[in-house]
Design an enzyme around this catalytic site. Sequence first.
Site, PDB file in Angstrom:
ATOM      1  N   TYR A  96      37.862 -26.295   1.442  1.00 34.02           N
ATOM      2  CA  TYR A  96      37.677 -25.266   0.410  1.00 34.02           C
ATOM      3  C   TYR A  96      38.408 -25.689  -0.860  1.00 34.02           C
ATOM      4  O   TYR A  96      37.836 -25.740  -1.945  1.00 34.02           O
ATOM      5  CB  TYR A  96      38.212 -23.923   0.931  1.00 34.02           C
ATOM      6  CG  TYR A  96      38.329 -22.839  -0.120  1.00 34.02           C
ATOM      7  CD1 TYR A  96      37.222 -22.095  -0.502  1.00 34.02           C
ATOM      8  CD2 TYR A  96      39.555 -22.561  -0.730  1.00 34.02           C
ATOM      9  CE1 TYR A  96      37.334 -21.098  -1.467  1.00 34.02           C
ATOM     10  CE2 TYR A  96      39.675 -21.571  -1.689  1.00 34.02           C
ATOM     11  CZ  TYR A  96      38.560 -20.846  -2.047  1.00 34.02           C
ATOM     12  OH  TYR A  96      38.681 -19.867  -3.008  1.00 34.02           O
ATOM     13  N   LYS A 116      37.108 -26.816  -4.584  1.00 30.12           N
ATOM     14  CA  LYS A 116      37.501 -26.082  -5.800  1.00 30.12           C
ATOM     15  C   LYS A 116      38.053 -27.066  -6.840  1.00 30.12           C
ATOM     16  O   LYS A 116      37.818 -26.919  -8.031  1.00 30.12           O
ATOM     17  CB  LYS A 116      38.544 -25.003  -5.486  1.00 30.12           C
ATOM     18  CG  LYS A 116      38.056 -23.836  -4.641  1.00 30.12           C
ATOM     19  CD  LYS A 116      36.974 -22.990  -5.266  1.00 30.12           C
ATOM     20  CE  LYS A 116      37.424 -22.094  -6.386  1.00 30.12           C
ATOM     21  NZ  LYS A 116      36.321 -21.223  -6.876  1.00 30.12           N
TER      22      LYS A 116
HETATM   23  N1  LIG Z   1      40.294 -14.076  -3.116  1.00 27.95           N
HETATM   24  C1  LIG Z   1      41.306 -14.896  -3.357  1.00 27.95           C
HETATM   25  O1  LIG Z   1      42.442 -14.694  -2.911  1.00 27.95           O
HETATM   26  C2  LIG Z   1      41.089 -16.109  -4.259  1.00 27.95           C
HETATM   27  C3  LIG Z   1      42.184 -16.934  -4.557  1.00 27.95           C
HETATM   28  C4  LIG Z   1      41.997 -18.017  -5.422  1.00 27.95           C
HETATM   29  C5  LIG Z   1      40.750 -18.247  -5.979  1.00 27.95           C
HETATM   30  N2  LIG Z   1      39.697 -17.444  -5.664  1.00 27.95           N
HETATM   31  C6  LIG Z   1      38.400 -17.705  -6.301  1.00 27.95           C
HETATM   32  O2  LIG Z   1      38.019 -16.540  -7.013  1.00 27.95           O
HETATM   33  C7  LIG Z   1      36.596 -16.444  -7.055  1.00 27.95           C
HETATM   34  C8  LIG Z   1      36.160 -15.059  -6.655  1.00 27.95           C
HETATM   35  O3  LIG Z   1      36.595 -14.811  -5.325  1.00 27.95           O
HETATM   36  P1  LIG Z   1      36.395 -13.391  -4.650  1.00 27.95           P
HETATM   37  O4  LIG Z   1      37.609 -13.119  -3.854  1.00 27.95           O
HETATM   38  O5  LIG Z   1      35.919 -12.423  -5.670  1.00 27.95           O
HETATM   39  O6  LIG Z   1      35.218 -13.727  -3.630  1.00 27.95           O
HETATM   40  P2  LIG Z   1      33.910 -12.869  -3.299  1.00 27.95           P
HETATM   41  O7  LIG Z   1      33.344 -13.463  -2.053  1.00 27.95           O
HETATM   42  O8  LIG Z   1      34.180 -11.413  -3.292  1.00 27.95           O
HETATM   43  O9  LIG Z   1      32.961 -13.182  -4.544  1.00 27.95           O
HETATM   44  C9  LIG Z   1      32.249 -14.379  -4.694  1.00 27.95           C
HETATM   45  C10 LIG Z   1      30.805 -14.016  -5.030  1.00 27.95           C
HETATM   46  O10 LIG Z   1      30.062 -15.237  -5.153  1.00 27.95           O
HETATM   47  C11 LIG Z   1      28.766 -14.967  -4.643  1.00 27.95           C
HETATM   48  N3  LIG Z   1      28.104 -16.226  -4.263  1.00 27.95           N
HETATM   49  C12 LIG Z   1      28.387 -17.004  -3.199  1.00 27.95           C
HETATM   50  N4  LIG Z   1      27.524 -18.027  -3.154  1.00 27.95           N
HETATM   51  C13 LIG Z   1      26.686 -17.901  -4.216  1.00 27.95           C
HETATM   52  C14 LIG Z   1      25.579 -18.642  -4.686  1.00 27.95           C
HETATM   53  N5  LIG Z   1      25.124 -19.738  -4.057  1.00 27.95           N
HETATM   54  N6  LIG Z   1      24.966 -18.232  -5.825  1.00 27.95           N
HETATM   55  C15 LIG Z   1      25.370 -17.106  -6.461  1.00 27.95           C
HETATM   56  N7  LIG Z   1      26.413 -16.351  -6.040  1.00 27.95           N
HETATM   57  C16 LIG Z   1      27.059 -16.742  -4.925  1.00 27.95           C
HETATM   58  C17 LIG Z   1      28.993 -14.058  -3.449  1.00 27.95           C
HETATM   59  O11 LIG Z   1      27.816 -13.339  -3.092  1.00 27.95           O
HETATM   60  C18 LIG Z   1      30.123 -13.166  -3.941  1.00 27.95           C
HETATM   61  O12 LIG Z   1      29.637 -11.957  -4.485  1.00 27.95           O
HETATM   62  C19 LIG Z   1      36.068 -17.559  -6.171  1.00 27.95           C
HETATM   63  O13 LIG Z   1      35.654 -18.628  -6.985  1.00 27.95           O
HETATM   64  C20 LIG Z   1      37.263 -17.961  -5.334  1.00 27.95           C
HETATM   65  O14 LIG Z   1      37.196 -19.331  -4.966  1.00 27.95           O
HETATM   66  C21 LIG Z   1      39.833 -16.382  -4.814  1.00 27.95           C
END
Ligand SMILES: NC(=O)c1ccc[n+]([C@@H]2O[C@H](COP(=O)([O-])OP(=O)(O)OC[C@H]3O[C@@H](n4cnc5c(N)ncnc54)[C@H](O)[C@@H]3O)[C@@H](O)[C@H]2O)c1
Length: 366
Positions: free
Chosen positions: A151, A155
């Site tokens: 993952y 990223k």
């Molecule tokens: N949640 C955490 O603690 C965390 C920490 C660091 C970074 N991030 C990053 O933050 C961002 C948002 O994370 P989140 O927690 O809101 O996750 P989330 O899963 O709630 O949101 C991600 C969204 O991306 C959409 N998605 C996935 N594959 C897709 C595709 N092929 N085409 C279009 N849409 C697609 C999903 O349907 C989802 O709605 C991500 O990039 C994640 O890597 C999250």
Amino acid sequence: MASSTPNQTPIESCLVIGGCGFLGSAIVTSLLSKHPKCRITAADIRLTNQLSNSNVTYVTVDITDLGSITSVVENAKPQVVIHTASPVHGLGREIYMKVNVDGTKNVVKACESTGVKVMVYTSSAGVVYDGSPLINVDETEPFPIVPYDSYNESKAIAETVALEANGSNGMLTTALRPAGIFGPGDRQVVPGFINVAKNRQTQWQLGNNTNLFDFTYIDNLAIAHILAASVLLHQQSTTGVTDPSVDQKKHLDGTSIFITNGQPVYFWDFAKAIWCHYGVYDAGSIVLSRNMGLVIAGLAETFSKLMGREPGLTRFRVKFSCAHRYFDIRKAKELLGYEPEVSLTEGLRRCIEWFKAEEEKAAEKK
Ligand SMILES: NC(=O)c1ccc[n+]([C@@H]2O[C@H](COP(=O)([O-])OP(=O)(O)OC[C@H]3O[C@@H](n4cnc5c(N)ncnc54)[C@H](O)[C@@H]3O)[C@@H](O)[C@H]2O)c1
């Protein structure tokens, strides 16, 4: 306090990719409040969490399909693209490479070919993590030689793709690196701790709880994305792309930036604060050393594999909960004027209130 308020340009139109996710939907909500005239397109592979607001249009997109994302960008004609889409943590390498790496390449191509002015990519603080302690590290910390997992590897590659597009066709790009996002709607951080309470496993503490950890309240992070977009939009129309030889801590375009709540806490203190809301006041009465935890987790993983079940304790979880992981956010404060508006305590209060309300709704339905 932020040292100065950087120049900003109001955002007139914005495409939020992953706009129905936890972070994406918070960005949509914050955009409506901070830039009320902004025309917003929220694009996602699954249309959930939709707001009813005439300024927001929801569309389906799959970023792994170049045609799909290009037609969404062409129709939306946004000044700004905020790309938050990613699969959740804990899946296989193939899906991360497909969505995060190839998908981000497609997003960049679509933005370049349609004249998008600014692209903000949501990266992760985990891109600099390899299991070694991260103590107040800043953006000069290099990517590890061996990434922690696929993952974070994906990223880091996607972040590089987004940043290398800086200056292409006049577009400016940046990457925000949040750590441990939590808040109402969270599907990963707080639910994990709540499950430990529900499974009556709060007596176990891994490590001696001297490791500081960063978390980020969702609304603070959403605002950071909007600040990044409006600061870059101003720069795009004035000075344009920065010479990459300038110290990367002094400019936003083409560089990454850590975002946290700026309040590192001892890992188990955060967990205990959540558990108090679930009536647990004596958590952590049995302390297991990190090494002992790793042995037990190894056995649990082997046993679970044989039984075809998901292990409750994994070596990943042991290493994670014993790690020092906190970041220097001075760059965000200086270049974005970022100041976390919601404290950790207030964020947790709002988050738990939301989870309890959801639990009550679920209980009423039964
Ligand atoms: N949640 C955490 O603690 C965390 C920490 C660091 C970074 N991030 C990053 O933050 C961002 C948002 O994370 P989140 O927690 O809101 O996750 P989330 O899963 O709630 O949101 C991600 C969204 O991306 C959409 N998605 C996935 N594959 C897709 C595709 N092929 N085409 C279009 N849409 C697609 C999903 O349907 C989802 O709605 C991500 O990039 C994640 O890597 C999250």
